[in-house]
Scaffold this motif. Sequence first.
Motif, short mmCIF file in Angstrom:
data_model
loop_
_atom_site.label_atom_id
_atom_site.label_comp_id
_atom_site.label_asym_id
_atom_site.label_seq_id
_atom_site.Cartn_x
_atom_site.Cartn_y
_atom_site.Cartn_z
N GLY A 189 43.25 32.59 35.85
CA GLY A 189 43.29 31.55 34.83
C GLY A 189 41.98 30.78 34.77
N SER A 190 41.90 29.86 33.84
CA SER A 190 40.67 29.08 33.68
C SER A 190 40.40 28.17 34.87
N ASP A 191 41.40 27.95 35.75
CA ASP A 191 41.19 27.15 36.95
C ASP A 191 40.42 27.91 38.03
N PHE A 192 40.31 29.22 37.90
CA PHE A 192 39.69 30.04 38.95
C PHE A 192 38.17 29.94 38.89
N LYS A 193 37.57 29.70 40.06
CA LYS A 193 36.10 29.66 40.16
C LYS A 193 35.60 30.78 41.07
N THR A 194 36.16 30.88 42.26
CA THR A 194 35.74 31.89 43.23
C THR A 194 36.83 32.05 44.27
N LEU A 195 36.76 33.14 45.03
CA LEU A 195 37.73 33.34 46.10
C LEU A 195 37.52 32.31 47.20
N ALA A 196 38.58 32.01 47.91
CA ALA A 196 38.51 31.07 49.02
C ALA A 196 37.67 31.69 50.13
N PRO A 197 37.06 30.87 50.98
CA PRO A 197 36.29 31.42 52.10
C PRO A 197 37.18 32.29 52.98
N LEU A 198 36.60 33.30 53.59
CA LEU A 198 37.36 34.17 54.49
C LEU A 198 37.88 33.38 55.67
N GLN A 199 39.10 33.68 56.06
CA GLN A 199 39.70 33.07 57.23
C GLN A 199 39.60 34.06 58.38
N ILE A 200 38.81 33.75 59.38
CA ILE A 200 38.64 34.63 60.53
C ILE A 200 39.76 34.31 61.53
#
Length: 159
Positions: free
Chosen positions: A118-129
């Motif tokens: 959707g239009s709210d999406f900017k980028t994926l969240a940082p990876l969780q190690i």
Amino acid sequence: KGKKAKGRSSKGKGKAKRTGPGNAAPKLLSTSKVSVEVLNGSGVQNVASTTGNALIARGFHVLGWSSAATFGYTKSVVEYASSADLAAARTVAAQLGKGATLQLSSSVTAGTVTLILGSDFKTLAPLQIQPPGNLAKQYSGYTGGTNVCRSYGTAFAGA
């Protein structure tokens, strides 16, 4: 009258679903076990292909990307076919942080999920190690301080 749980308010964002004993975090799958189709629901140029490639880099099996039926999505949605695919849907949603809604949909093929950006999406969240856990237990009690050569006697003495 029913009792209210201490420290919880019924005001706000609706009812939260219990996920298990003690409200543990929902179980996520290994990304390699998740098949996802990525759709552009916002009209932002190349957002589906860029996100699809980023999901591939994170180990997901991306079936493809294209435009959604409409560009009217203001919020990102992860659609899944049945409760059997809920863990896969949660795994994809986790990549967006807190920005995706899970939605049951009969139009999704069983065993796959569909991510509509959707239009709210900017980028994926940082990876969780994930921390490795208790390796000493996993490897029969060996730790970094264990002298593994000790049992070989003098074979290595003076070397």
